[in-house]
Design a protein around this motif. Sequence first.
Motif, mmCIF file in Angstrom:
data_model
loop_
_atom_site.group_PDB
_atom_site.id
_atom_site.type_symbol
_atom_site.label_atom_id
_atom_site.label_comp_id
_atom_site.label_asym_id
_atom_site.label_seq_id
_atom_site.Cartn_x
_atom_site.Cartn_y
_atom_site.Cartn_z
ATOM 1 N N LEU A 208 -66.259 32.805 6.491
ATOM 2 C CA LEU A 208 -65.686 34.099 6.158
ATOM 3 C C LEU A 208 -64.226 33.937 5.750
ATOM 4 O O LEU A 208 -63.506 33.099 6.286
ATOM 5 C CB LEU A 208 -65.771 35.049 7.361
ATOM 6 C CG LEU A 208 -67.183 35.312 7.887
ATOM 7 C CD1 LEU A 208 -67.119 36.102 9.184
ATOM 8 C CD2 LEU A 208 -68.015 36.049 6.843
ATOM 9 N N ARG A 209 -63.796 34.773 4.821
ATOM 10 C CA ARG A 209 -62.427 34.677 4.321
ATOM 11 C C ARG A 209 -61.419 35.180 5.340
ATOM 12 O O ARG A 209 -60.368 34.607 5.543
ATOM 13 C CB ARG A 209 -62.302 35.461 3.015
ATOM 14 C CG ARG A 209 -60.922 35.394 2.373
ATOM 15 C CD ARG A 209 -60.852 36.171 1.084
ATOM 16 N NE ARG A 209 -61.433 35.433 -0.027
ATOM 17 C CZ ARG A 209 -62.598 35.691 -0.584
ATOM 18 N NH1 ARG A 209 -63.343 36.662 -0.119
ATOM 19 N NH2 ARG A 209 -63.047 34.981 -1.595
ATOM 20 N N VAL A 216 -67.498 43.333 8.558
ATOM 21 C CA VAL A 216 -68.691 43.667 7.780
ATOM 22 C C VAL A 216 -69.898 42.892 8.294
ATOM 23 O O VAL A 216 -70.978 43.458 8.504
ATOM 24 C CB VAL A 216 -68.460 43.366 6.282
ATOM 25 C CG1 VAL A 216 -69.760 43.541 5.504
ATOM 26 C CG2 VAL A 216 -67.389 44.298 5.722
ATOM 27 N N LEU A 217 -69.731 41.598 8.522
ATOM 28 C CA LEU A 217 -70.856 40.778 8.997
ATOM 29 C C LEU A 217 -71.336 41.231 10.371
ATOM 30 O O LEU A 217 -72.544 41.232 10.645
ATOM 31 C CB LEU A 217 -70.451 39.299 9.050
ATOM 32 C CG LEU A 217 -71.558 38.349 9.517
ATOM 33 C CD1 LEU A 217 -72.725 38.362 8.539
ATOM 34 C CD2 LEU A 217 -71.018 36.938 9.692
ATOM 35 N N ALA A 218 -70.415 41.627 11.214
ATOM 36 C CA ALA A 218 -70.797 42.089 12.554
ATOM 37 C C ALA A 218 -71.719 43.293 12.469
ATOM 38 O O ALA A 218 -72.673 43.428 13.235
ATOM 39 C CB ALA A 218 -69.557 42.411 13.375
ATOM 40 N N VAL A 224 -72.896 44.668 16.036
ATOM 41 C CA VAL A 224 -72.259 45.944 16.356
ATOM 42 C C VAL A 224 -73.002 47.025 15.601
ATOM 43 O O VAL A 224 -73.339 46.840 14.425
ATOM 44 C CB VAL A 224 -70.781 45.952 15.948
ATOM 45 C CG1 VAL A 224 -70.148 47.317 16.215
ATOM 46 C CG2 VAL A 224 -70.009 44.871 16.714
ATOM 47 N N THR A 225 -73.297 48.106 16.238
ATOM 48 C CA THR A 225 -73.980 49.209 15.582
ATOM 49 C C THR A 225 -73.029 50.382 15.417
ATOM 50 O O THR A 225 -72.166 50.619 16.279
ATOM 51 C CB THR A 225 -75.208 49.678 16.380
ATOM 52 O OG1 THR A 225 -74.794 50.014 17.710
ATOM 53 C CG2 THR A 225 -76.243 48.577 16.440
ATOM 54 N N PRO A 226 -73.114 51.123 14.305
ATOM 55 C CA PRO A 226 -72.222 52.249 14.077
ATOM 56 C C PRO A 226 -72.473 53.373 15.059
ATOM 57 O O PRO A 226 -73.580 53.551 15.558
ATOM 58 C CB PRO A 226 -72.568 52.679 12.645
ATOM 59 C CG PRO A 226 -73.972 52.209 12.436
ATOM 60 C CD PRO A 226 -74.080 50.935 13.227
#
Length: 227
Positions: A208-209, A216-218, A224-226
Amino acid sequence: MAETSLGRPVTVFIADDQAMVRQGFGALLAAQPDISVIGDAPDGRVAVAEVKRLRPDVVLMDVRMPEMNGLDAARAILAAGFDPPVRVLMLTTFDIDDYVYEALSIGASGFMLKDAPAEELVRAVRVVAEGQALLAPTVTRRLIADVTKRRAVPRVNSNVLSALTPREREVLELIAKGLSNSEIASSLFVAEQTVKTHVGKVLSKLNLRDRAQAVVLAYESGLVTPG
């Protein structure tokens, strides 16, 4: 002019279709002793060409522009793989914007609102120039949660996280929740330098940068869920 940790002033390029925005931001940043504004553009196509020529440290990129929108321009700049890297900071009028989520996905270092206080813009440029992601915890968390709820988020296999140790997964989860290194250190009862080491390993192992892509990846991996 003052020097930063780069050993010289931070160079900035501004891309926005509104002349007043370019001039206003340009004057504000140029007044800082450690920042140098080296160019601007009224649309994405010109921005890409000029950034490739000038190689600034940071590009302030408006999301909506003619000829080529800011998202496509950012994608072209980030895909060029400049060394040293050119960091892209997206500018948006709205705090909830689908384009911002996509910008983070392709590697933009963060975003900020155009009407943010002047000192926040200056701080943002300095933070991004240092290679950090600009993730205002509450706004970023709300934005990603909103977008993931309203549209189908491209999912990645959760096995992508298998390379991480349990502590690294924990650190990634806290990054995604918007915590800074110092806040993560307090939460885990470890030294901040230890957290920095974990963050570096997370980014390296997952290719990842920066922290923006980690967030985003999480979400995309289901770590992780919103909500």
